[in-house]
Enzyme design. Structure first.
Site, PDB file in Angstrom:
ATOM      1  N   HIS A  39      25.883  53.157  12.486  1.00 20.36           N
ATOM      2  CA  HIS A  39      27.061  53.933  12.859  1.00 20.36           C
ATOM      3  C   HIS A  39      26.850  55.399  12.521  1.00 20.36           C
ATOM      4  O   HIS A  39      26.052  55.747  11.646  1.00 20.36           O
ATOM      5  CB  HIS A  39      28.291  53.424  12.105  1.00 20.36           C
ATOM      6  CG  HIS A  39      28.687  52.028  12.463  1.00 20.36           C
ATOM      7  ND1 HIS A  39      29.774  51.417  11.890  1.00 20.36           N
ATOM      8  CD2 HIS A  39      28.149  51.127  13.331  1.00 20.36           C
ATOM      9  CE1 HIS A  39      29.896  50.198  12.387  1.00 20.36           C
ATOM     10  NE2 HIS A  39      28.915  49.994  13.261  1.00 20.36           N
ATOM     11  N   GLU A  42      28.714  57.497  10.887  1.00 23.50           N
ATOM     12  CA  GLU A  42      29.044  57.870   9.505  1.00 23.50           C
ATOM     13  C   GLU A  42      27.977  57.405   8.513  1.00 23.50           C
ATOM     14  O   GLU A  42      27.568  58.169   7.634  1.00 23.50           O
ATOM     15  CB  GLU A  42      30.403  57.270   9.102  1.00 23.50           C
ATOM     16  CG  GLU A  42      31.545  57.688   9.978  1.00 23.50           C
ATOM     17  CD  GLU A  42      31.769  56.762  11.176  1.00 23.50           C
ATOM     18  OE1 GLU A  42      32.859  56.830  11.757  1.00 23.50           O
ATOM     19  OE2 GLU A  42      30.863  55.984  11.530  1.00 23.50           O
TER      20      GLU A  42
END
Length: 158
Positions: free
Chosen positions: A52, A54
């Site tokens: 992901h 993040e």
């Protein structure tokens, strides 16, 4: 971070999300912002279902900057970090998270899509279990519609 800085950084993260979608990736984007709340140190779009935006950005940050510096930085992201990303942010020692739209808003968009089986575990709960504080700002109500926009039609076309 002022409301103007929050809005500017979230919009830039959303531009990163649009670029990720243009490459066939899930439309999520994240930025690492320096302690001055202005300078963008890095940006990252989603790569795949386990890399992901993040978490990838947090791992890069942890290998680039010392923890004492990262505790003064902010990770800005289009959607609330999932449990995996929140854990990575915590372990990377990033001090603040700003997100545009909630995990609940994401679930409303994706439903039970096999490429994004959301976890009902708010990032605040993950951070609350740690031994150091991570400040959380979000969702940002006035920008939720903008954060959702790159997702409209994306999940149905997959």
């Amino acid at each position: 971070m002022t409301p103007e800085q929050v809005a500017r950084h979230l919009r830039r993260a959303n531009d990163v999300a649009r670029r990720a979608a243009a490459m066939g990736r899930h439309p999520f984007g994240a930025l690492l912002v320096a302690p001055d709340d202005e300078t963008v140190l890095a940006e990252q779009g989603n790569i795949d279902t386990v890399n992901h935006a993040e978490a990838t950005l947090a791992r890069h940050a942890a290998s680039t900057y010392p923890g004492a510096y990262l505790r003064q930085c902010t990770l800005v992201t289009t959607f609330e970090p999932c449990a995996m990303c929140a854990g990575t942010i915590y372990w990377a020692d990033i001090g603040r998270v700003v997100y545009g739209a909630s995990e609940e808003a994401l679930l409303a968009l994706t439903g039970s899509h096999e490429e994004n089986p959301t976890l009902s575990l708010p990032c605040r709960e993950v951070f609350a279990r740690g031994q150091r504080a991570v400040e959380v700002v979000g969702p940002v109500a006035e920008l939720v519609d903008e954060m959702v926009e790159p997702h409209k039609g994306f999940w149905a076309s997959r």
